[in-house]
Write a protein that holds these residues in place. Sequence first.
Motif, mmCIF file in Angstrom:
data_model
loop_
_atom_site.group_PDB
_atom_site.id
_atom_site.type_symbol
_atom_site.label_atom_id
_atom_site.label_comp_id
_atom_site.label_asym_id
_atom_site.label_seq_id
_atom_site.Cartn_x
_atom_site.Cartn_y
_atom_site.Cartn_z
ATOM 1 N N PHE A 98 0.831 -1.199 0.000
ATOM 2 C CA PHE A 98 0.000 0.000 0.000
ATOM 3 C C PHE A 98 0.871 1.257 0.000
ATOM 4 O O PHE A 98 0.689 2.158 -0.820
ATOM 5 C CB PHE A 98 -0.926 0.008 1.218
ATOM 6 N N VAL A 99 1.859 1.289 0.907
ATOM 7 C CA VAL A 99 2.715 2.473 0.995
ATOM 8 C C VAL A 99 3.533 2.614 -0.277
ATOM 9 O O VAL A 99 3.660 3.702 -0.836
ATOM 10 C CB VAL A 99 3.618 2.391 2.244
ATOM 11 N N PHE A 100 4.075 1.486 -0.742
ATOM 12 C CA PHE A 100 4.917 1.553 -1.936
ATOM 13 C C PHE A 100 4.126 2.034 -3.149
ATOM 14 O O PHE A 100 4.552 2.941 -3.865
ATOM 15 C CB PHE A 100 5.516 0.172 -2.209
ATOM 16 N N VAL A 101 2.967 1.402 -3.361
ATOM 17 C CA VAL A 101 2.148 1.770 -4.528
ATOM 18 C C VAL A 101 1.695 3.222 -4.409
ATOM 19 O O VAL A 101 1.721 3.974 -5.385
ATOM 20 C CB VAL A 101 0.959 0.798 -4.640
ATOM 21 N N SER A 102 1.327 3.638 -3.194
ATOM 22 C CA SER A 102 0.886 5.022 -3.014
ATOM 23 C C SER A 102 2.025 6.002 -3.300
ATOM 24 O O SER A 102 1.848 6.983 -4.031
ATOM 25 C CB SER A 102 0.394 5.239 -1.582
ATOM 26 N N ASN A 103 3.206 5.716 -2.727
ATOM 27 C CA ASN A 103 4.335 6.624 -2.903
ATOM 28 C C ASN A 103 4.744 6.723 -4.369
ATOM 29 O O ASN A 103 4.898 7.817 -4.915
ATOM 30 C CB ASN A 103 5.534 6.145 -2.091
#
Lengths: 241, 153
Positions: A98-103
């Motif tokens: 989630f964090v990776f895709v969002s960033n």
Amino acid sequence: MFFNSLLTNFAALEVGQHLYWRIGNIRLHGQVFLTSWILLGALLVFISLGTKKMENDPKGLQNLLEFLWDYIRDLARTQIGEKVYRDWMPFIGTLFLFVFVSNWGGALIPWRLIKLPSGELGAPTADINTTIALALLVSLSYFYAGLSNKGWRYFEYYVHPTPIMLPFKILEDFTKPLSLSFRLFGNILADELVVGVLVFLVPLILPIPVMFLGLFTSAIQALIFATLAAYYIGEAVEEHH
Amino acid sequence: MLAFNFFGATEGGLFDINATLPLMAIQVVALTYILNSLFFKPVGNVVEKREKFVSNNIIEAKNKLSEVKKLEADLLIQLQSARSEAQRIVSEAENESDKLYKEALELANNEANASKEKARLEIESQTNAARDQLSKQADELSELIVNRLILEK
């Protein structure tokens, strides 16, 4: 004069402006949900394509997904420990993805081209609500992990190795979500602002290295967030002797 | 005004915390369940099945290798015993053929000696006979000569 113009530029970047959705009495930051739905939709499409036809000899996307799975398993296993890492691997992996895709989604997709009536699209992790939500989930998780694994003995952790540690350990329960959420929020927002200001001031070439730095930071932040979450859970389930 | 927008509490601002927070948390929890059933479980099954398959194959291969080594050692021992056996047989056969050769040689020698002896005896007897006859003839001749000489007188 210069300072004033810089502030106006900041204002032109629409810092702190949101697209408000009102449902009854509650208010939501619409741009956060819009981008997160687009990015998570893409992630889910990507994953379902890769897992559609699983074979014993992995090909193409399956290879990539298996690499990702292995990476997340290693992360969870080293931080949480052999005994319970299986229970927490999906949560840690989801946080990471989630964090990776969002960033990365926030950094790579030119959201600015889509005009909103108010606010602008960007990384969902550049909104304080998202990062606090993630950090609180991590807090709940490690409490749950500790209590479900060790019962009331979990609270021995607070007086380990000496009762002098008690106030510090209690303080830690507040600083952990605080640092988790503000680290992620600050890094991603700062990256967006730096790129935004540079693009505004020098629209050619100069922002490119900063954009690469932003991609690097984004990936590192995802890794840090997932690793710390796993570390906190590992700390809670660890047996003291 | 700008500062108010930056850290504003009522509406807008960087630190505007509202219902986005719990909804995002619910969204992430839902995503965890979705990813678990869509990604972590199936990929984990495949990867762990393969890991088990590989480790089983490695164990099997190791077992087979040790079996092969045992068989190899066995075969080496068998080969060595067969080799010494063969050597023994060869030397036995050599001895036997040597013996047979010697026997045959002796037999042939004996036979040759016997026939030589027989021939010698025969020659001797014939020589004797011839000598007897010769001496008889000489006697007759001498008698004849003597008689004639006596008669002429």
